[in-house]
Design a protein around this motif. Sequence first.
Motif, short mmCIF file in Angstrom:
data_model
loop_
_atom_site.label_atom_id
_atom_site.label_comp_id
_atom_site.label_asym_id
_atom_site.label_seq_id
_atom_site.Cartn_x
_atom_site.Cartn_y
_atom_site.Cartn_z
N TYR A 179 -120.02 -16.48 39.53
CA TYR A 179 -121.29 -16.88 40.13
C TYR A 179 -122.23 -15.71 39.86
CZ TYR A 179 -118.76 -20.45 42.85
OH TYR A 179 -118.00 -21.53 43.26
N VAL A 181 -120.82 -12.16 40.42
CA VAL A 181 -119.60 -12.26 41.24
C VAL A 181 -118.53 -13.00 40.44
CG1 VAL A 181 -118.59 -13.20 43.35
CG2 VAL A 181 -120.94 -12.31 43.38
N ASP A 221 -106.17 -13.86 50.76
CA ASP A 221 -107.17 -13.21 51.62
C ASP A 221 -108.49 -13.99 51.61
OD1 ASP A 221 -105.45 -11.19 52.21
OD2 ASP A 221 -106.29 -9.77 50.77
N GLY A 243 -111.97 -14.74 50.61
CA GLY A 243 -112.69 -14.39 49.39
C GLY A 243 -111.80 -14.25 48.17
N GLY A 288 -110.52 -16.55 46.41
CA GLY A 288 -110.87 -17.53 45.38
C GLY A 288 -110.18 -18.87 45.54
#
Length: 102
Positions: free
Chosen positions: A15, A18, A39, A41, A43
């Motif tokens: 993104y 990111v 965790d 974030g 993905g």
Amino acid sequence: MAEPLIRMQNIRKSYGRVQALVDANFHVNEKEIVGLLGDNGAGKSTLIKVLSGAVPLTSGDIFIRGKKVNLRSTSDAIAHGIETIYQDSALVTQLSIARNLF
Ligand SMILES: Nc1ncnc2c1ncn2[C@@H]1O[C@H](COP(=O)(O)OP(=O)(O)OP(=O)(O)O)[C@@H](O)[C@H]1O
Ligand SMILES: [Mg+2]
């Protein structure tokens, strides 16, 4: 051995700057239930959005029963039998689980 039902290979999704996914590999065999843990974030949602055609991948390949597919939209994914039920934002807490699924 038979090809997995779904195989995602070297999936990248950016993104902008990111990098949500970098060389992610994932497979599901026939008659298998897979839990995807990680965790905040890590993905997970991005991987599922790519698999369900909701977001385009930056690079990588997706195979269904060994055949490469191009999932450009959720309709493409649905045509291959892939659908996503999203978590709580779409739920009505006053209704039963069955009604919510419906
Ligand atoms: N639309 C977006 N625009 C920019 N960055 C995004 C976008 N969606 C996700 N990201 C970023 O991509 C990375 C992976 O996010 P993702 O939501 O896939 O993680 P997750 O494993 O599902 O996390 P959680 O456990 O919090 O649900 C994070 O760094 C996140 O900030
Ligand atoms: Mg998530």
